[in-house]
Every structure is written in structure tokens, then in C-alpha cells.
Design an enzyme around this catalytic site. Structure first.
Site, PDB file in Angstrom:
ATOM      1  N   GLU A 133     -47.029 -19.016   8.235  1.00 29.72           N
ATOM      2  CA  GLU A 133     -46.749 -20.396   8.685  1.00 29.72           C
ATOM      3  C   GLU A 133     -46.308 -21.309   7.547  1.00 29.72           C
ATOM      4  O   GLU A 133     -46.848 -22.394   7.361  1.00 29.72           O
ATOM      5  CB  GLU A 133     -47.985 -20.965   9.404  1.00 29.72           C
ATOM      6  CG  GLU A 133     -48.402 -20.123  10.595  1.00 29.72           C
ATOM      7  CD  GLU A 133     -49.729 -20.530  11.220  1.00 29.72           C
ATOM      8  OE1 GLU A 133     -50.353 -21.483  10.742  1.00 29.72           O
ATOM      9  OE2 GLU A 133     -50.139 -19.875  12.194  1.00 29.72           O
ATOM     10  N   GLU A 239     -49.015 -13.063  18.475  1.00 30.94           N
ATOM     11  CA  GLU A 239     -50.275 -13.750  18.815  1.00 30.94           C
ATOM     12  C   GLU A 239     -50.214 -14.304  20.234  1.00 30.94           C
ATOM     13  O   GLU A 239     -50.567 -15.454  20.502  1.00 30.94           O
ATOM     14  CB  GLU A 239     -50.543 -14.884  17.808  1.00 30.94           C
ATOM     15  CG  GLU A 239     -50.538 -14.414  16.363  1.00 30.94           C
ATOM     16  CD  GLU A 239     -50.938 -15.495  15.352  1.00 30.94           C
ATOM     17  OE1 GLU A 239     -51.444 -16.569  15.747  1.00 30.94           O
ATOM     18  OE2 GLU A 239     -50.742 -15.255  14.134  1.00 30.94           O
TER      19      GLU A 239
HETATM   20  O1  9MR Z   1     -58.103 -17.350  16.077  1.00 30.40           O
HETATM   21  C1  9MR Z   1     -58.352 -17.785  14.762  1.00 30.40           C
HETATM   22  C2  9MR Z   1     -59.590 -18.663  14.711  1.00 30.40           C
HETATM   23  O2  9MR Z   1     -60.733 -17.898  15.079  1.00 30.40           O
HETATM   24  C3  9MR Z   1     -59.763 -19.236  13.321  1.00 30.40           C
HETATM   25  O3  9MR Z   1     -60.850 -20.160  13.333  1.00 30.40           O
HETATM   26  C4  9MR Z   1     -58.487 -19.925  12.861  1.00 30.40           C
HETATM   27  C5  9MR Z   1     -58.607 -20.367  11.412  1.00 30.40           C
HETATM   28  O4  9MR Z   1     -58.767 -19.269  10.563  1.00 30.40           O
HETATM   29  O5  9MR Z   1     -57.377 -19.045  12.954  1.00 30.40           O
HETATM   30  C6  9MR Z   1     -57.146 -18.564  14.250  1.00 30.40           C
HETATM   31  O6  9MR Z   1     -56.022 -17.690  14.236  1.00 30.40           O
HETATM   32  C7  9MR Z   1     -54.778 -18.293  13.890  1.00 30.40           C
HETATM   33  C8  9MR Z   1     -53.967 -17.264  13.141  1.00 30.40           C
HETATM   34  O7  9MR Z   1     -54.678 -16.784  12.038  1.00 30.40           O
HETATM   35  C9  9MR Z   1     -52.618 -17.834  12.689  1.00 30.40           C
HETATM   36  N1  9MR Z   1     -51.901 -18.393  13.806  1.00 30.40           N
HETATM   37  C10 9MR Z   1     -52.645 -19.332  14.654  1.00 30.40           C
HETATM   38  C11 9MR Z   1     -53.954 -18.681  15.114  1.00 30.40           C
HETATM   39  C12 9MR Z   1     -54.689 -19.609  16.072  1.00 30.40           C
HETATM   40  O8  9MR Z   1     -55.054 -20.786  15.390  1.00 30.40           O
END
Ligand code: 9MR
Length: 330
Positions: A133, A239
Site C-alpha cells: 500500500e 484480499e
Molecule cells: O485483517 C487485518 C487486521 O486483523 C489487522 O488488525 C490490520 C492491521 O494490521 O490489518 C488487517 O489486514 C489488512 C492487510 O494487512 C492489508 N490490507 C488491508 C487489510 C485490512 O485492513
């Protein structure tokens, strides 16, 4: 039972992100669901910077090791997520005492982090989301992050080079959200071109696919896949989920005790339309991965605030929802 992974085996892999500790935190029904439905696993959180190196030099691999062992024991392949990210990255990476750390110090820490993490799982992963990102959501090109402020715009080139050194054989991906839309699509092309100029091959682009019911940008998704594929790259939906609630706080928690059948039916139609679109691009799409295995495990129950959401193909009891039947019927 024929599941998603067998149904789509000739077209693309079906992936899933798994959080928590495997297998201890999962019920037998959940393990059975994972076994039947998915062929590739992405660590939801356990390979992120805060999980791997909460304090400098203090590496915590237990959960990531357990996931890698689980994947091997259950015949799943794995992808790595993620080496460098502006979120959940501890402040110490960027500090020298109380002062901002120098470019050299932050680069040295990036090197240690990437070499230690990607080196440890070398040979176990198909590829890494290297910098996650990195593109700006507004008018800018690169997102303003602590990594970029400390190192400069070449922090991406540096990170990809380090990942390549640490694991010479796996793929290096670029993964983002909203990159199906024209603005980020263009920035993605620019970034891929700049990495290529620096000698870095990024053979596949991840479109995350966090979409909202009734607002799925089908035409943009179609155009983005075509655009990325036209550069000779593969595309991965990394995702996927389809929230039944809009973004933002205004929606409250309308369905704490179950999702109305009419909404589940619309979700089924839209999931099926997505998979029809993916199948049209099966020659370039290599993986379609869901973000979490079933509704009860979805991050969308707690982000951006606590409520009950229903974004996936399986319900809280791991039972298939109407969307599952619709996807299996495409
Ligand atoms: O699903 C993930 C959540 O449990 C975490 O708290 C968060 C922060 O680390 O990240 C979420 O996953 C993200 C992913 O790593 C990157 N793209 C967006 C996802 C949803 O926020």
C-alpha cells in the site's frame, strides 16, 4: 466434498488469510473448511513488522512458524505478507534515541528486518508482498510514510532489492487497495515501471478487493486486470470480501442476529458476477484469495468499528452461504 479450490483449480488458486495461531486457535470445523476450500494461505498478521520485530533485535517467530508448519502439514502453499508497510510498524524503526534516525540507520534496520524475515522463510513462500500500500490515496504519487520520510523515494527500490537478496527464488509482488480505480491504476503502472528501471522484476500485481455490496466497480476491475496484464504481468485478487455494510460509522449495527435473506441473495449475485469476471481473465489471474475464511473471522466485524458483518462465502458456523452456491455455479 468438492470445494472452491477444486472447482477453480484449472483457472486460478483459491487463497485465504488466516489470523491467530494455527491450529490451536481454530475449531475442527474451521480446519475442515480450510482443508476443503483453499489452496494458498496468507498470514493475516503474524508476519507484519509489529508481530515479527516489536523491539529492535527482538524477533518473534512463533506464530509465523506455526502457520508455515500448518500450511505444510495441510498441503497449502503460502505467500508472505508483508515486509514493509506504513501501518503496524513500530516507531523504533525510525528513531535514534529521541531524534529521527538517519537514512543510513533506517536502511540498516530495513535490511536486518527483511533479511531476517524473508531469509527465515526462504523456500516456503511463493512470493512476498514487499512494500504494501505504498501509493497515495489522494493527488500525490507515493504515500507519505515514515519509511519514505526517513529514506527517501528510493525506499521502495531498496526494499525490493533486499527482498530479492534474502529470497532469490520467490516472486516479489506489489499489493494495494483501490488500485482498480483509474488514479491508483496509473500510479501502479508508474511504480512498476520505476522498479523495472531499477532492475527489479515484479511479475504480479495484487488487487486487494475489499469491496462493498452494491458498489462493486466491475468495469474498473475489468479494466485494471486488462491494464496490468498488458504489461506482461499476472494479477492476483489478494484480499477479497464483500461487506454488506457501507464504510464509515453511520451504518450502526443493523444486523446483530443474522443477515436478511434478501441481502444474502444480492451478495450471492454480486459474488457470482465477480467470479464470472475473474474467469474471463483466467489466463492472467493466478490467485483469488479471501481475506479470512468465514464471516465470524472477518476483520470487517471490528473495522472501522465493532459490528456484525457478513462479507464472506461461509457463515459463522462455517456453513456455505447463498454466495457460495452462486460462486460454485458460475
Ligand atoms: O485483517 C487485518 C487486521 O486483523 C489487522 O488488525 C490490520 C492491521 O494490521 O490489518 C488487517 O489486514 C489488512 C492487510 O494487512 C492489508 N490490507 C488491508 C487489510 C485490512 O485492513
Amino acid at each position: 466434498m468438492t470445494g472452491l479450490r477444486e472447482k477453480f483449480a484449472e483457472a486460478f488458486d483459491i487463497g485465504v488469510s488466516l489470523g491467530g495461531r494455527l491450529p490451536d486457535d481454530y475449531t475442527p470445523a474451521e480446519i475442515a473448511l480450510i482443508d476443503a476450500q483453499f489452496s494458498v494461505v496468507t498470514p493475516e498478521n503474524c508476519m507484519k513488522p509489529n508481530a515479527i520485530q516489536p523491539r529492535e533485535g527482538e524477533f518473534t517467530f512463533a506464530q509465523a512458524d506455526a502457520l508455515v508448519a500448518f500450511a505444510a502439514a495441510h498441503n497449502k502453499r503460502m505467500t508472505g505478507h508483508c515486509l514493509v508497510w506504513h501501518e503496524v510498524c513500530p516507531a523504533w524503526f525510525f528513531l535514534d534515541g529521541e531524534a529521527p534516525a538517519s537514512r543510513e540507520l533506517v536502511l540498516a534496520r530495513m535490511r536486518t528486518h527483511i533479511h531476517t524475515l524473508a531469509g527465515r522463510y526462504r523456500g516456503h513462500l511463493m512470493g512476498w508482498d514487499v512494500v504494501n500500500e505504498a501509493l497515495d490515496d489522494d493527488d500525490g504519487y507515493l504515500r507519505d510514510t515514515a519509511w519514505r520520510r526517513a529514506i527517501g523515494d528510493d525506499y521502495l527500490v531498496q526494499a525490493y532489492r533486499l527482498a530479492r537478496e534474502a529470497d532469490p527464488d520467490c516472486d516479489l509482488y506489489y499489493n494495494d487497495y483501490g488500485n482498480e480505480m483509474p488514479a491508483k491504476r496509473e500510479k501502479t503502472l508508474r511504480l512498476l515501471a520505476e522498479l523495472a528501471d531499477a532492475g527489479i522484476a515484479v511479475p504480479a500485481v495484487g488487487i486487494q478487493g475489499h469491496w462493498v455490496l452494491d458498489q462493486v466497480p466491475f468495469d474498473e476491475i475489468d479494466a485494471a486486470i486488462t491494464t496490468f496484464a498488458a504489461t506482461g504481468r499476472r494479477v492476483m485478487i489478494t484480499e477479497l470480501d464483500l461487506s454488506i455494510l457501507p464504510w464509515g460509522k453511520s451504518a450502526g449495527n443493523p444486523y446483530p442476529d443474522g443477515c436478511p435473506a434478501e441481502i444474502l441473495a444480492r451478495q450471492a449475485e454480486q459474488y457470482a458476477a465477480l467470479f464470472r469476471l475473474f474467469l474471463r481473465h483466467r489466463d492472467v489471474i493466478t490467485r483469488v484469495a479471501f481475506w479470512n475464511p468465514h464471516d465470524g473471522r472477518s476483520w470487517l466485524n471490528s473495522f472501522p468499528y465493532n459490528r456484525t458483518n457478513y462479507p464472506l462465502l461461509f457463515d459463522r458456523q462455517c456453513q456455505p452461504k447463498p454466495a457460495y452456491a452462486a460462486v460454485m455455479a458460475v
